[in-house]
Design an enzyme around this catalytic site. Structure first.
Site, short mmCIF file in Angstrom:
data_model
loop_
_atom_site.label_atom_id
_atom_site.label_comp_id
_atom_site.label_asym_id
_atom_site.label_seq_id
_atom_site.Cartn_x
_atom_site.Cartn_y
_atom_site.Cartn_z
N CYS A 1 0.81 -1.22 0.00
CA CYS A 1 0.00 0.00 0.00
C CYS A 1 0.84 1.28 0.00
O CYS A 1 0.35 2.34 -0.37
CB CYS A 1 -0.94 0.02 1.20
SG CYS A 1 -2.16 -1.31 1.17
N HIS B 1 -9.16 3.70 -1.50
CA HIS B 1 -7.75 3.33 -1.32
C HIS B 1 -7.29 2.55 -2.55
O HIS B 1 -7.37 1.32 -2.59
CB HIS B 1 -7.63 2.49 -0.06
CG HIS B 1 -6.26 1.96 0.23
ND1 HIS B 1 -5.10 2.48 -0.32
CD2 HIS B 1 -5.85 0.92 1.02
CE1 HIS B 1 -4.05 1.80 0.12
NE2 HIS B 1 -4.48 0.84 0.93
N CYS C 1 0.10 2.12 6.66
CA CYS C 1 0.46 0.72 6.90
C CYS C 1 0.62 0.02 5.56
O CYS C 1 0.01 0.41 4.56
CB CYS C 1 -0.62 0.03 7.73
SG CYS C 1 -2.28 0.13 7.04
#
Length: 392
Positions: A89, A348, A378
Site C-alpha cells: 500500500c 484506497h 500501513c
C-alpha cells in the site's frame, strides 16, 4: 546535499469498483496523470529523467512494467524511462522517496513519482491468487512458515489485532468512519479538491468516451449515518471490523513531480513543498498494520521534531483501527488528522494511495496556510513509510 521540492501534484477522483473509471485501461489512466503533471508545470517533457510508479497488483493490464507502459501511452518522449515499485500500500509513497533521493543525490533534476491501481480490472490479490490457482505456488516459503508458525498473513486479522491491542471498540471505529465521510463530503461541497483533481472522461465498457467527466470522488456517502454504518455485517464473528469502517476498493491514478534546485530553474516554477524527512521501517508482519506507529516515532526523532510540530497528518485509513491506534500511540491531535476525509470515504487505490495522500496533504497545507505535514501508511508485510514535508 541538494534539496528536493514538489512542484506539481495531481490525482484522479476515486472511482468505485465497476464505477466511473472502470472503462479505463490502467496504463492509459496513469498516462493522463503524467500528462497533467507536465501541463501543470509547463515543463518540456524531455526534461523528465525518470518515472517511478507504484502498483501493487502487477499482473495482466498492470504487468510488464506499468510505469514504462504509462510513459509510452503518454506525451512523454520515448527517452523517458520508467520503473514500477511494489511496497504494497505504500508503493507510491516509496516512489516519492526514490524520486526525492535521486534528486537529493544530484543524479537527477526532474523526476515523476506516481501510482496507479485499477482494482476493478485487476482485483486485489490477483498477483498471488491467480498463480496459486494455476499450480505455480504461493509467496509464503517454507522458511517464512517456520519462522512465523505457519500463520496466514492477513490485513483483516491485523486490523482486528490492532483494535484489540489499543482497546478500540466497534462504536469508536464506526464513529470514525462516519467522520471520514462527513469530512470528505464537506471538503467536496466546499470545492477543496478542485485544485488537485484531474478531470477524466468517463469511458464505457468498450473504452469509448461518453462525454461525461469524472471530477468527484465516487465513494463518498453524503447520507451516511452511524446507524447505517453500525448495521453493516462484521467481517468475522465477535470482531469489530466491517466493510463500512475499512477503506473502499478504488480505481485511480496519482502523481507528483519532484525537482532539485537546478530543476526549479530549468522549469521556471515555484515549489509547492520541500521534502523535509523520509524514512521507512519494517515491523511485525502478523499484526502487520501497526508499523506506522513506531515508524512515526522514529521519523520524528530523526527529524528532530515532536508531534506537536506537525500541523496536519495524513494516516491512511486502510481500516479505522489504524489512524485511531496511531492517534492514541502518538498522543496526537485528532483535529489535525485526515482533515478532508480519508480512504474510508475517498477510496484506497492501493499502489496509487501514497502520492494520492501527498497530493491532498500539500493541497491542505496551502489552503490552511500551515507549515509542516506528515504522511504515513500501513503496508503489507508489516512496513510503513513516513514523509514529512514543509509547505513553501
Amino acid at each position: 546535499m541538494s534539496e528536493a521540492f514538489i512542484v506539481a501534484a495531481t490525482r484522479t477522483a476515486g472511482g468505485r469498483r465497476g464505477g466511473r473509471l472502470s472503462g479505463w485501461h490502467p496504463v492509459d489512466l496513469a498516462a493522463q496523470v503524467l500528462n497533467d503533471l507536465v501541463d501543470r508545470t509547463g515543463a518540456d517533457p524531455a526534461l523528465v529523467e525518470d518515472v517511478f510508479m507504484g502498483c501493487v497488483s502487477q499482473v495482466g493490464e498492470q504487468s510488464s512494467n506499468v510505469a514504462r507502459n504509462a510513459v509510452l501511452a503518454s506525451r512523454l518522449p520515448e527517452s523517458v524511462p520508467g520503473t514500477s515499485i511494489d511496497r504494497q500500500c505504500g508503493s507510491s509513497q516509496q516512489t516519492l522517496h526514490f524520486a526525492a533521493q535521486a534528486v537529493m543525490s544530484g543524479c537527477m533534476d526532474v523526476v515523476i513519482a506516481a501510482g496507479v491501481e485499477s482494482m476493478t480490472r485487476v482485483p486485489m490479490f490477483t498477483s498471488s491468487a491467480l498463480p496459486q490457482k494455476a499450480g505455480l505456488g504461493f509467496y509464503q516459503s517454507p522458511a517464512i512458515n517456520r519462522r512465523y508458525n505457519d500463520v496466514v498473513f492477513s490485513q483483516f486479522m491485523g486490523a482486528e489485532m490492532l483494535a484489540r491491542k489499543y482497546s478500540l471498540s466497534r462504536d469508536q471505529l464506526d464513529r470514525y468512519a462516519l467522520l471520514s465521510h462527513q469530512r470528505a463530503s464537506a471538503a467536496t461541497e466546499a470545492g477543496v479538491f478542485k485544485r488537485e483533481i484531474l478531470p477524466i472522461e468517463v469511458r464505457n465498457a468498450e473504452g469509448a468516451g461518453t462525454g461525461e467527466m469524472h471530477t468527484t470522488d465516487e465513494g463518498i456517502r453524503r447520507d451516511a449515518t452511524l446507524e447505517g454504518i453500525a448495521g453493516v455485517k462484521l467481517l468475522q464473528e465477535g470482531g469489530v471490523i466491517s466493510a463500512a469502517n475499512a477503506s473502499q476498493i478504488c480505481d485511480g491514478a496519482t502523481g507528483v513531480m519532484i525537482v532539485s534546485e537546478r530543476g526549479l530553474k530549468a522549469l521556471g516554477v515555484q515549489p509547492l513543498a520541500r521534502i523535509h524527512h523520509m524514512s521507512v521501517m519494517g515491523h511485525d508482519p502478523v499484526i502487520m498494520l501497526e508499523a506506522p506507529l513506531p515508524a512515526t516515532e522514529r521519523a520524528l526523532k530523526k527529524a528532530g521534531m515532536k508531534i506537536d510540530d506537525i500541523d496536519l497528518y495524513e494516516v491512511n485509513e486502510a481500516f479505522a483501527s489504524v489512524p485511531l491506534a496511531w492517534l492514541r500511540a502518538l498522543n496526537a491531535d485528532p483535529d489535525r488528522l485526515n482533515v478532508h476525509g480519508g480512504a474510508i470515504a475517498l477510496g484506497h487505490p492501493l499502489g496509487a494511495s501514497g502520492t494520492k495522500l501527498m497530493t491532498t496533504l500539500v493541497n491542505a497545507l496551502h489552503l490552511q496556510g500551515k507549515r509542516y505535514g506528515l504522511q504515513t501508511m500501513c503496508e503489507g508485510g508489516g512496513m510503513a513509510n513516513v514523509t514529512i514535508v514543509e509547505r513553501l
